[in-house]
Motif scaffolding. Sequence first.
Motif, short mmCIF file in Angstrom:
data_model
loop_
_atom_site.label_atom_id
_atom_site.label_comp_id
_atom_site.label_asym_id
_atom_site.label_seq_id
_atom_site.Cartn_x
_atom_site.Cartn_y
_atom_site.Cartn_z
N ARG A 14 1.12 -1.51 0.82
CA ARG A 14 -0.35 -0.29 -0.08
C ARG A 14 1.16 1.31 -0.18
NH1 ARG A 14 -5.77 0.96 1.33
NH2 ARG A 14 -6.50 2.61 2.11
N GLU A 15 0.32 2.03 -1.27
CA GLU A 15 0.86 3.78 -0.98
C GLU A 15 0.85 4.57 -0.12
OE1 GLU A 15 3.93 3.34 -2.73
OE2 GLU A 15 3.79 1.70 -3.79
N ASP A 16 1.80 5.51 0.19
CA ASP A 16 0.85 6.56 0.92
C ASP A 16 -0.50 7.27 0.50
OD1 ASP A 16 3.17 6.41 2.67
OD2 ASP A 16 4.56 7.50 1.72
N SER A 17 -0.31 7.21 -0.48
CA SER A 17 -1.69 7.35 -1.71
C SER A 17 -3.04 6.17 -0.89
CB SER A 17 -1.28 8.28 -2.54
OG SER A 17 -0.95 6.15 -3.34
N GLY A 18 -2.41 5.73 -0.39
CA GLY A 18 -3.81 4.63 -0.26
C GLY A 18 -3.74 3.31 -1.84
N GLU A 19 -2.81 3.74 -2.72
CA GLU A 19 -2.69 2.73 -3.98
C GLU A 19 -2.33 1.68 -3.13
OE1 GLU A 19 -1.96 2.81 -8.61
OE2 GLU A 19 -1.71 4.56 -7.48
N GLU A 20 -3.01 0.27 -4.54
CA GLU A 20 -2.19 -0.75 -3.93
C GLU A 20 -1.43 -1.51 -5.17
OE1 GLU A 20 -4.95 -2.94 -1.61
OE2 GLU A 20 -5.21 -1.91 0.23
N THR A 21 -0.27 -1.35 -5.04
CA THR A 21 0.40 -1.65 -6.07
C THR A 21 1.02 -3.05 -7.06
OG1 THR A 21 2.41 -1.30 -5.46
CG2 THR A 21 1.16 1.02 -6.36
#
Length: 104
Positions: A14-21
Amino acid sequence: MASTSDDPRNFALREDSGEETSVFSGQIPRQAALKAARRLDPADSEAQASRESFRLREKGTKKLHIYEGWAWHEQAPEDKPDWMPETITQANVSKEGIEHLDEL
């Protein structure tokens, strides 16, 4: 069908933006964290490796596992299989805690 403790669980990076990459699997969160840490920019040795924080969310839950990880290059063992390169990437992680998301 009931899940057993041998079933792999999935953990999303999970990135800081909330996106799960990316998604990593493991029976325990640390296994998935080690796989994620191997993707960090490896240093020439463990002593030179810089630590980076990352978060893994267990799929199907609101639990965020917080880790600090580092990676480095190392010579492959002498008894390595033929397909393994001469230099491999090793990694280590340190668990920093668990957070619970309010929403997904």
